[in-house]
Enzyme design. Structure first.
Site, mmCIF file in Angstrom:
data_model
loop_
_atom_site.group_PDB
_atom_site.id
_atom_site.type_symbol
_atom_site.label_atom_id
_atom_site.label_comp_id
_atom_site.label_asym_id
_atom_site.label_seq_id
_atom_site.Cartn_x
_atom_site.Cartn_y
_atom_site.Cartn_z
ATOM 1 N N LYS A 40 -6.048 8.857 -13.351
ATOM 2 C CA LYS A 40 -5.348 7.569 -13.380
ATOM 3 C C LYS A 40 -4.895 7.180 -11.981
ATOM 4 O O LYS A 40 -4.939 7.994 -11.066
ATOM 5 C CB LYS A 40 -4.165 7.630 -14.341
ATOM 6 C CG LYS A 40 -3.141 8.729 -14.054
ATOM 7 C CD LYS A 40 -2.225 8.922 -15.277
ATOM 8 C CE LYS A 40 -1.302 10.114 -15.172
ATOM 9 N NZ LYS A 40 -0.270 10.047 -14.157
ATOM 10 N N TYR A 263 13.814 -0.769 14.879
ATOM 11 C CA TYR A 263 14.752 -1.670 14.207
ATOM 12 C C TYR A 263 16.092 -0.983 13.986
ATOM 13 O O TYR A 263 16.153 0.193 13.632
ATOM 14 C CB TYR A 263 14.197 -2.102 12.849
ATOM 15 C CG TYR A 263 13.124 -3.155 12.959
ATOM 16 C CD1 TYR A 263 13.428 -4.439 13.409
ATOM 17 C CD2 TYR A 263 11.817 -2.879 12.617
ATOM 18 C CE1 TYR A 263 12.450 -5.412 13.512
ATOM 19 C CE2 TYR A 263 10.824 -3.854 12.702
ATOM 20 C CZ TYR A 263 11.156 -5.118 13.153
ATOM 21 O OH TYR A 263 10.186 -6.078 13.244
#
Lengths: 371, 371
Positions: A40, A263
């Site tokens: 999956k 940042y």
């Protein structure tokens, strides 16, 4: 420039390692136990097509997926390559999905009374409908709960027309060998099996396989272990690493003591430092939590992530790497022999599975080994 | 079943909201300031094609991307739709990329002396080569550092042949209006501009736009704000929500007090509880950190995530929702009017940007508004 050079990072998936992991897991089992593979989420992010085909060519003839779209894609792929296999659909029979499930020869996992009734109703009209019956023994996620089980046990005719090939359940704590819940779930599962009189059964994921033969029953469903993720915590990982990720250095700079990086200026250089900016970021699934916490490797030398992870960029402190050993274009190991997906996950505060399913779409992808 | 019904979740991107956000940001600027749009990382995960085309049709004629592959894709897309635009490549001129950059009419951002020399060498032979010159003023990530700037300032002929259309730099703390670093970076940027005698300039991202006109210069480069992410922390977000994500309930169960939920049995029901399992998990970019921390909404009622997030499944406690209001198939709001991408991000311990770029490949995607 070719595609690989244009990309900011190179992801390599070692299909030989994948096949070796599948063979290792299968070697733990009795000869008549089916070793299915869970593919999956695009085969845990590594690519459904190459993974499923290599496993099929390695003797795997049973696959589990989550969504009906995944099941249909897998069936088409296998048919195209003349491969037959059982495809099991974990998310069950939704209203309206019956004919597609039947048409593509998919075996649904029935998770509730409503799904049993839906599939039975379809089966009685159309015939040839197999299913796996899922009993919840402690995940509270999918599968019949004890109330539903009581009803079904009293009215087994609710499943008329369905050929129930396996009973299944799922372990919540198999990654912890010391968890008492494992045996509790197994005992409850055995009790349910006896009550329903359905013998063939499936309980184990990768970790469950390693818990020993009492957890194996007739079919096991490994995922993580096939992809090299450590199934059981605090133990040595006997599986081969499947994933290698290298990020390209775009720029190297020397900065003075006390300069800030990235940042929010969350990192300040404690010395004159050489910094390398690499063309990978959280936009590629390199988790933002790795800011000031993750590591890369240049050769055998560990280099720390400094500052926050940006969308497309990360910065490493490479002060300890001799200048002549690194230039723009040098590749930094982000996942590899020195730093596994599990290592990266631990530093990011998550698990290897999420690292794999998060692997980004911008990486150039390369597969080692034949399909 | 159609594609949307087969998927476990529906992602809706509101292009009208996107265009409104772009218009709002542009309205903050002087008439002659260019409002570019940052569309790297597949337009922050929302789809390069619909986003770039809608912005182009809204008057945006300048775009920023990170990787050369993104620049080439964007150029092909715009050309196909008869749209002209400047495309700026943030990651610069790598060795060997010069002719492709030129051929596709891409304007590179030059981040280092090596890139200046590389592009100049190409420009002198081929002509017609524009560039943006990137000066680092406090990110320590990309751009000329002060050492390189000194060299370039003494030898401007290093850029011979290049038409430098803008000087640029990037703010590290623009999301914090109180950060003194913003003015420091701006002052340093102004000093560098004067020194180099190049007037046209670009400094601001979305947050920089909201810091006021002194940060605008001649071109701004919003990303976050266009996609509805709050640019400045601790302020009201004046931007429109662009993203809506709904996950489908697969199963509802009632469990007794004291039952555990999910992997690791990290949640124990404090009362008889109704639980809904939804077909979304970290394999879809719904971060694993949201286990026992995130929320969804059914109608106006908040429902908490209980237990760990699995690869394909999450479980909500829906005890407070009347039984008749919810069945398998009911959609739970995961991102939407009651719970923005920023809200989800805060509960996951990250920022809205990472939520958007992480949006998974298995969602059915739907766009509101014309391209």
């Amino acid at each position: 420039m070719d595609d690989a050079n244009r990309a900011g990072a190179h992801l390599t998936v070692d299909l030989n390692a994948l096949a070796a992991n599948y063979a290792f897991l299968k070697s733990q089992l009795a000869d008549d136990t089916v070793c299915a593979a869970v593919v999956k989420a695009d085969a845990y992010g590594l690519g459904l097509e190459p993974v499923a085909l290599r496993l099929a060519h390695s003797g795997c003839n049973s696959f589990f997926v989550a969504l009906i779209d995944e099941a249909i894609s897998l069936r088409s792929l296998l048919t195209e390559h003349n491969q037959k296999a059982d495809i099991f659909l974990l998310n069950g029979v939704e209203n309206g999905s019956e004919s597609e499930i039947h048409q593509f020869g998919i075996t649904p996992v029935l998770n509730s009374l409503a799904e049993i009734e839906r599939w039975s109703s379809y089966a009685k009209q159309n015939g040839g409908c197999k299913a796996v019956l899922h009993l919840d023994t402690g995940m509270s996620r999918l599968g019949l709960d004890s109330r539903e089980l009581n009803i079904f046990s009293d009215k087994p005719e609710l499943a008329d027309g369905i050929d129930i090939t396996y009973l299944m359940s799922h372990l919540a704590c198999a990654d912890d060998r010391t968890a008492t819940k494992n045996k509790k779930q197994r005992d409850l599962f055995n009790q349910y099996r006896n009550r329903l009189g359905i013998k063939k059964a499936s309980l184990a994921n990768s970790a469950g396989i390693l818990l020993g033969a009492k957890y194996h029953y007739d079919l096991v469903r490994p995922g993580a272990g096939i992809y090299g993720i450590q199934p059981i915590i605090n133990e040595i990982n006997s599986l081969s690493q499947v994933v290698n990720l290298k990020g390209k250095i775009l720029q190297i700079r020397t900065v003075d003591t006390g300069e800030t990086v990235g940042y929010g200026a969350t990192y300040q250089t404690p010395r004159t430092s050489r910094l390398a900016t690499v063309a990978v970021g959280y936009g590629d699934g390199y988790f933002r939590t790795l800011g000031n916490r993750g590591f890369g490797y240049i050769g055998k030398t560990r280099v720390p992530v400094v500052g926050r992870v940006s969308m497309d960029l990360i910065t490493f402190d490479i002060t300890d790497i001799p200048e002549h050993e690194v230039t723009p274009g040098t590749m930094v190991e982000l996942i590899g022999p020195h730093y596994s997906a599990d290592n990266l996950a631990a530093d990011a505060g998550t698990i290897g599975y999420e690292v794999l399913t998060g692997l980004g779409a911008r990486y150039s992808r390369n597969y080692i080994g034949s399909l």
